[in-house]
Structure formats: C-alpha cells, structure tokens
Motif scaffolding. Structure first.
Motif, PDB file in Angstrom:
ATOM      1  N   LEU A  89      -4.381   0.175   4.798  1.00 28.17           N
ATOM      2  CA  LEU A  89      -5.344   1.193   4.382  1.00 28.17           C
ATOM      3  C   LEU A  89      -4.629   2.434   3.859  1.00 28.17           C
ATOM      4  CD1 LEU A  89      -8.276   2.167   4.196  1.00 28.17           C
ATOM      5  CD2 LEU A  89      -8.083   2.958   6.581  1.00 28.17           C
ATOM      6  N   GLY A  90      -3.555   2.825   4.535  1.00 28.83           N
ATOM      7  CA  GLY A  90      -2.788   3.988   4.083  1.00 28.83           C
ATOM      8  C   GLY A  90      -2.200   3.774   2.703  1.00 28.83           C
ATOM      9  N   PHE A 277       2.786  -4.333  -6.475  1.00 28.41           N
ATOM     10  CA  PHE A 277       2.689  -3.835  -7.845  1.00 28.41           C
ATOM     11  C   PHE A 277       2.179  -2.389  -7.914  1.00 28.41           C
ATOM     12  CE2 PHE A 277       2.396  -8.395  -7.876  1.00 28.41           C
ATOM     13  CZ  PHE A 277       3.180  -8.786  -8.942  1.00 28.41           C
ATOM     14  N   HIS A 278       2.488  -1.593  -6.902  1.00 29.17           N
ATOM     15  CA  HIS A 278       2.165  -0.168  -6.915  1.00 29.17           C
ATOM     16  C   HIS A 278       3.361   0.639  -7.434  1.00 29.17           C
ATOM     17  CE1 HIS A 278      -1.340  -1.404  -4.829  1.00 29.17           C
ATOM     18  NE2 HIS A 278      -1.642  -0.242  -4.300  1.00 29.17           N
ATOM     19  N   GLY A 279       4.517   0.489  -6.779  1.00 30.28           N
ATOM     20  CA  GLY A 279       5.724   1.184  -7.198  1.00 30.28           C
ATOM     21  C   GLY A 279       5.583   2.688  -7.196  1.00 30.28           C
ATOM     22  N   ASN A 280       5.033   3.242  -6.130  1.00 34.98           N
ATOM     23  CA  ASN A 280       4.767   4.677  -6.078  1.00 34.98           C
ATOM     24  C   ASN A 280       5.061   5.215  -4.691  1.00 34.98           C
ATOM     25  OD1 ASN A 280       2.460   6.839  -5.296  1.00 34.98           O
ATOM     26  ND2 ASN A 280       3.141   7.162  -7.405  1.00 34.98           N
ATOM     27  N   GLU A 281       5.685   6.378  -4.616  1.00 34.65           N
ATOM     28  CA  GLU A 281       6.084   6.937  -3.332  1.00 34.65           C
ATOM     29  C   GLU A 281       4.931   7.467  -2.504  1.00 34.65           C
ATOM     30  OE1 GLU A 281       7.579   9.990  -6.458  1.00 34.65           O
ATOM     31  OE2 GLU A 281       6.794   7.949  -6.394  1.00 34.65           O
ATOM     32  N   ILE A 282       3.850   7.915  -3.146  1.00 33.78           N
ATOM     33  CA  ILE A 282       2.698   8.379  -2.377  1.00 33.78           C
ATOM     34  C   ILE A 282       2.047   7.203  -1.655  1.00 33.78           C
ATOM     35  CG2 ILE A 282       0.434   9.489  -2.503  1.00 33.78           C
ATOM     36  CD1 ILE A 282       1.410  11.017  -4.942  1.00 33.78           C
ATOM     37  N   ALA A 283       1.900   6.096  -2.344  1.00 33.42           N
ATOM     38  CA  ALA A 283       1.376   4.889  -1.701  1.00 33.42           C
ATOM     39  C   ALA A 283       2.292   4.441  -0.572  1.00 33.42           C
ATOM     40  CB  ALA A 283       1.223   3.777  -2.734  1.00 33.42           C
ATOM     41  N   ALA A 284       3.599   4.594  -0.761  1.00 31.58           N
ATOM     42  CA  ALA A 284       4.558   4.201   0.274  1.00 31.58           C
ATOM     43  C   ALA A 284       4.441   5.084   1.511  1.00 31.58           C
ATOM     44  CB  ALA A 284       5.973   4.245  -0.285  1.00 31.58           C
ATOM     45  N   ALA A 289       3.283   5.639   7.048  1.00 27.60           N
ATOM     46  CA  ALA A 289       2.608   6.479   8.038  1.00 27.60           C
ATOM     47  C   ALA A 289       1.574   5.672   8.821  1.00 27.60           C
ATOM     48  CB  ALA A 289       1.943   7.671   7.355  1.00 27.60           C
ATOM     49  N   GLY A 290       0.783   4.873   8.126  1.00 32.54           N
ATOM     50  CA  GLY A 290      -0.216   4.052   8.800  1.00 32.54           C
ATOM     51  C   GLY A 290       0.411   3.024   9.720  1.00 32.54           C
ATOM     52  N   THR A 291       1.543   2.470   9.302  1.00 32.17           N
ATOM     53  CA  THR A 291       2.216   1.467  10.120  1.00 32.17           C
ATOM     54  C   THR A 291       2.814   2.089  11.373  1.00 32.17           C
ATOM     55  OG1 THR A 291       2.726   0.173   8.131  1.00 32.17           O
ATOM     56  CG2 THR A 291       4.017  -0.291  10.107  1.00 32.17           C
ATOM     57  N   VAL A 292       3.451   3.233  11.216  1.00 35.27           N
ATOM     58  CA  VAL A 292       4.017   3.923  12.382  1.00 35.27           C
ATOM     59  C   VAL A 292       2.909   4.331  13.349  1.00 35.27           C
ATOM     60  CG1 VAL A 292       5.253   6.000  13.145  1.00 35.27           C
ATOM     61  CG2 VAL A 292       6.084   4.698  11.172  1.00 35.27           C
ATOM     62  N   LEU A 293       1.783   4.789  12.814  1.00 38.26           N
ATOM     63  CA  LEU A 293       0.654   5.137  13.675  1.00 38.26           C
ATOM     64  C   LEU A 293       0.176   3.915  14.452  1.00 38.26           C
ATOM     65  CD1 LEU A 293      -1.524   7.061  14.687  1.00 38.26           C
ATOM     66  CD2 LEU A 293      -2.864   6.541  12.616  1.00 38.26           C
ATOM     67  N   SER A 294       0.133   2.776  13.798  1.00 39.29           N
ATOM     68  CA  SER A 294      -0.253   1.545  14.474  1.00 39.29           C
ATOM     69  C   SER A 294       0.709   1.233  15.612  1.00 39.29           C
ATOM     70  CB  SER A 294      -0.283   0.388  13.471  1.00 39.29           C
ATOM     71  OG  SER A 294      -0.629  -0.825  14.098  1.00 39.29           O
ATOM     72  N   TYR A 295       1.993   1.440  15.391  1.00 34.44           N
ATOM     73  CA  TYR A 295       3.002   1.202  16.423  1.00 34.44           C
ATOM     74  C   TYR A 295       2.827   2.168  17.591  1.00 34.44           C
ATOM     75  CZ  TYR A 295       7.636   0.555  18.534  1.00 34.44           C
ATOM     76  OH  TYR A 295       8.668   0.301  19.399  1.00 34.44           O
ATOM     77  N   VAL A 296       2.506   3.406  17.275  1.00 32.15           N
ATOM     78  CA  VAL A 296       2.279   4.397  18.323  1.00 32.15           C
ATOM     79  C   VAL A 296       1.070   4.015  19.179  1.00 32.15           C
ATOM     80  CG1 VAL A 296       1.576   6.797  18.736  1.00 32.15           C
ATOM     81  CG2 VAL A 296       3.388   6.294  17.084  1.00 32.15           C
ATOM     82  N   LEU A 297       0.040   3.487  18.533  1.00 28.37           N
ATOM     83  CA  LEU A 297      -1.168   3.103  19.259  1.00 28.37           C
ATOM     84  C   LEU A 297      -0.967   1.829  20.066  1.00 28.37           C
ATOM     85  CD1 LEU A 297      -3.862   3.908  16.551  1.00 28.37           C
ATOM     86  CD2 LEU A 297      -3.220   5.285  18.540  1.00 28.37           C
ATOM     87  N   LEU A 300       2.966  -3.465  20.182  1.00 27.81           N
ATOM     88  CA  LEU A 300       2.882  -4.913  20.033  1.00 27.81           C
ATOM     89  C   LEU A 300       1.796  -5.334  19.050  1.00 27.81           C
ATOM     90  CD1 LEU A 300       3.376  -6.086  23.724  1.00 27.81           C
ATOM     91  CD2 LEU A 300       5.078  -5.893  21.889  1.00 27.81           C
ATOM     92  N   THR A 301       1.407  -4.409  18.174  1.00 31.42           N
ATOM     93  CA  THR A 301       0.444  -4.764  17.126  1.00 31.42           C
ATOM     94  C   THR A 301       1.125  -5.034  15.786  1.00 31.42           C
ATOM     95  OG1 THR A 301      -1.377  -3.576  18.180  1.00 31.42           O
ATOM     96  CG2 THR A 301      -1.586  -3.999  15.835  1.00 31.42           C
ATOM     97  N   PRO A 302       1.898  -4.112  15.214  1.00 29.46           N
ATOM     98  CA  PRO A 302       2.508  -4.397  13.900  1.00 29.46           C
ATOM     99  C   PRO A 302       3.679  -5.367  14.012  1.00 29.46           C
ATOM    100  CG  PRO A 302       3.200  -2.246  14.688  1.00 29.46           C
ATOM    101  CD  PRO A 302       2.199  -2.755  15.686  1.00 29.46           C
ATOM    102  N   VAL A 303       4.131  -5.834  12.853  1.00 30.76           N
ATOM    103  CA  VAL A 303       5.254  -6.774  12.749  1.00 30.76           C
ATOM    104  C   VAL A 303       5.019  -7.978  13.667  1.00 30.76           C
ATOM    105  CG1 VAL A 303       7.754  -7.008  12.609  1.00 30.76           C
ATOM    106  CG2 VAL A 303       6.734  -4.761  12.332  1.00 30.76           C
ATOM    107  N   TYR A 304       3.824  -8.530  13.612  1.00 31.74           N
ATOM    108  CA  TYR A 304       3.464  -9.750  14.330  1.00 31.74           C
ATOM    109  C   TYR A 304       3.604  -9.610  15.846  1.00 31.74           C
ATOM    110  CZ  TYR A 304       4.298 -11.227   9.544  1.00 31.74           C
ATOM    111  OH  TYR A 304       4.284 -11.315   8.177  1.00 31.74           O
ATOM    112  N   GLY A 305       3.434  -8.389  16.340  1.00 33.81           N
ATOM    113  CA  GLY A 305       3.487  -8.169  17.777  1.00 33.81           C
ATOM    114  C   GLY A 305       4.877  -8.277  18.372  1.00 33.81           C
TER     115      GLY A 305
END
Length: 418
Positions: A89-90, A277-284, A289-297, A300-305
């Motif tokens: 989503l991020g 096919f984005h190739g953009n730093e804002i999208a990155a 940020a969304g992935t790190v937030l998921s890890y904080v929450l 064992l959720t991101p990167v296949y737990g």
C-alpha cells in the motif's frame, strides 16, 4: 596569467572528488541501514504484536473477502521479498504521489515514475487486474498445499510490460492481465513445486522463471492479436522510456559531475521499485516505510514470517549501493542500467537460504551486484525489438540464483537455514 590558471577548477580533481563522495555516501547508507537493522532486531521481541503473524495470515487468506484483499495487498510487495500489505500500500500511494508530482512538473517528483511514459495508471491497473485473476484462478494451490504459491508473478511481469510496449488502453491492459495470469503463474507454479522444492533451490528461481517463460510466450501471442499494435507501429528498445529502464528526472543532467551523493541515495532507493516498473524513490520510501511498520507491528508478519526483514533489507541496500557505484559509468553513458536485479533476487534469497549471518548478507550482496546487472543488460540486448527488455532482467535473476546460491554451501560458514 599564472594566478588565473591556479584559480580555475580542475575537472579531473572535481570528478575524482565527486567519485569519492559517492563511495562515502554509499558507505554511510550501508552503515546506517545495518545499524538500524541491529537496533530493530534487538527491540523486536519487546514490541507489541498488533498484526496476525504470517502463518495465521496465510491460513485465512482465502477465507473471506477482507482477508483475500489483504493477501492481494501483500503480494504487491512480494517481488522484494517483503510480502506485506502495508508495504504494498505504501508503494502504491508513493507511486500515486510521484505520478501526480511528475505530471505537474515538480522537481521533487524524483526519477520520472514508470520511466516518464505517463503510463503509471495503466501499468498499475493492468498489474492489479493480472494479480487478481492469478489469485482467483490459481489461489486454490495455496489452499491445497498449505503454503504460499507464486501467484504474485503477473504483478511484476507481463501485464505492466505489455502496457509499456503497446501503450495505454483498456484492450491492452486487459490483454496483458489475462496473458499474465494465464501464462506466468502456471509456469511459476510448476517450476517452484516440481523443480525448486524437490532440488532444494530458492523459490525465487521458479518465480522468475515463470516471468520470463510466460513473457516470451505472451509477446509472441501479442504479435498475432489484431488489436495489439505498438504506438506508431514500431517499438524501439534504445530509449529508457521504452526499455523499461530508468531515465533521468526532468531538468537533471546525466553528466558525471551531477551524479553526486544525493543521486546515489535516490538511485539506491529507486531500485527497490524497479521490479514493479515504478523506478521512483518516493514509491520506494512508501514501500520500505510500510514494510518496517509491518515488522514493528509483528516481526513474524513480513518476509514470510521469517523475522529476517532487518537482514534482508541490509543485504538489499548493500547490493543496490554496490551496483549503483560499480556501474555508475553505465548510468552516465546510457541513462539506465539494471542494477536492481540482485535487489530482488540473489541478495535476499541468500539471506533466506543461509540465515541472517554477516557472510550471507555480504557475500550474496557482493556477488549479486557484480554478476546480475551486466548479465541482465547483455541478455536484454539480444531480445527482439517488440519484446520488453525486462525478460532479460528476470532471466538474469534465474541464472544468478541458480549459479551463485547453491555454490555458497561449499564455503565455510554457509549452512542452509532450517
């Protein structure tokens, strides 16, 4: 006369100084990422678990519409090995911001999203439709096996590539989505389940095999579809806009002197979103940020737990930084170079295979950065003009993961993680 000459800037010294600054910036990026990764790993066990873990997520993925949509969101960030809906989503929100900023000519828009083609909405639309069709048609494989299957592959392969080659339009977007779901997913399923798992190979090998195998068939079929005509009746692979590689942002020089520390940071970030096919730093930034937030929450959720996000992210930043620095001259000469290849293949796959050790992070990142980009560039050059060059990129991922990761097991300290 002598004084005037002494006061003039020495172009050789200036260029050398810029190169040193690039490497120092890269070193700082890797050091900061590694430090934050260590801190995040250390405190993760004490953080509250506010998201369901990956196993619970997987078991409920097809049980209801909300869970199914959440699973789809996670698959938009699976090419980067993150598999988190917050990261996906991020990335999409960041992509939308970058697209709007690019249309309005904002300098802060960064690298022109989707290579300055203006096709970002169609690319995302076709990719999401292909992903939805893939899960609707092939999602039963996850239910039967009880394990995640590579149903995400259309999102980062045939649908967006078809749009980039044939242009905007509903007929193109829908055709790309259908071809992606009908071709890339079944090939990936066969490769993962009947080759990778029995032989103990990284699953990413099978996933990217589905991408290039399905794409070869899809582009051959597209030639025979009467409604599929490239814009202008021709497709030239020689420009960043049509090759799916990155072009410089509007108003930015490609001269070496302009590729300073800031460019290195932006380029490394943008490489995280080259696969979709984005190739953009804002999208990155949105993706990470969304992935790190998921890890904080819940770690064992991101990167296949696996709990390996800090190590995976460190390896990815290291390999992207090395690729950008080692092949900086290629970026200057061509305006683009596939330095993102090891970011979504060798580097993270090595960590998942051998664990979050220093040697797995460093060796996988270094070998991937050295081998992946030039192989991808050479393979892409040999494709027919109406075949999108991403095919060469993912074929390079297959070759590199097959030749590098299994061979590391003969080295001291490389033991396959259980």
């Amino acid at each position: 006369m002598t004084r005037t000459t002494k006061n003039l800037p020495n172009p050789v010294i200036s260029t050398s100084s810029t190169a040193v600054m690039r490497w120092l910036t890269g070193l700082a990026m890797v050091a900061i990422t590694a430090t934050l990764a260590i801190v995040l790993t250390g405190v993760s066990s004490a953080l509250p678990q506010l998201l369901p873990n990956y196993e619970s997520w997987l078991s409920e993925a097809y049980s209801s519409i909300p869970q199914f949509l959440r699973w789809l969101g996670g698959e938009t960030a699976e090419a980067q090995f993150f598999k988190t809906e917050l990261g996906g989503l991020g990335m999409l929100l960041g992509g939308w911001v970058a697209h709007r900023a690019w249309k309005r000519g904002r300098r802060w828009a960064g690298f022109p999203i989707s290579y300055g083609t203006g096709l970002w909405p169609w690319i995302v639309g076709s990719a999401l439709l292909g992903l939805l069709l893939s899960d609707l048609v092939w999602g039963w494989t996850s239910v039967v096996t009880g394990t995640a299957q590579p149903t995400f592959v259309p999102f980062v392969s045939v649908p967006p590539a078809i749009v980039l080659v044939y242009g905007a339009g509903w007929s193109v977007a829908v055709t790309g989505a259908v071809l992606g779901a009908a071709l890339t997913t079944p090939i990936a399923l066969l490769a993962v389940n009947f080759v990778c798992h029995p032989l103990g190979l990284p699953a990413v090998t099978g996933s990217v095999t589905g991408m290039w195998g399905g794409a070869l068939i899809a582009f051959l079929l597209a030639r025979r579809l009467p409604w599929m005509q490239p814009p202008g009746g021709d497709f030239s692979p020689d420009t960043p806009e049509t090759t799916g590689q990155q072009s410089a942002p509007a108003g930015t020089s490609t001269a070496p002197s302009q590729h300073g520390p800031g460019w290195v940071v932006r380029r490394v970030l943008a490489d995280f979103t080259e696969a979709p096919f984005h190739g953009n730093e804002i999208a990155a930034i949105g993706l990470i940020a969304g992935t790190v937030l998921s890890y904080v929450l819940n770690r064992l959720t991101p990167v296949y737990g696996s709990g390996l996000l800090p190590a995976v992210l460190t390896a990815q930043v290291l390999t992207a930084t090395l690729g950008v620095l080692l092949y900086h001259r290629r970026w200057v000469e061509a305006g683009s170079y596939p330095t993102f290849v090891p970011v979504v293949s060798v580097a993270p796959a090595t960590v998942l295979t051998y664990g979050p050790t220093v040697q797995a992070i460093v060796v996988g990142a270094v070998l991937g950065a050295i081998a992946g980009p030039p192989l991808a560039a050479q393979l892409s050059k040999r494709l027919p003009p109406d075949f999108h060059p991403f095919i060469g990129n993912v074929l390079s991922m297959t070759i590199c993961t097959l030749t590098i990761i299994p061979q590391l097991s003969i080295l001291p300290g490389f033991t396959a993680a259980t």
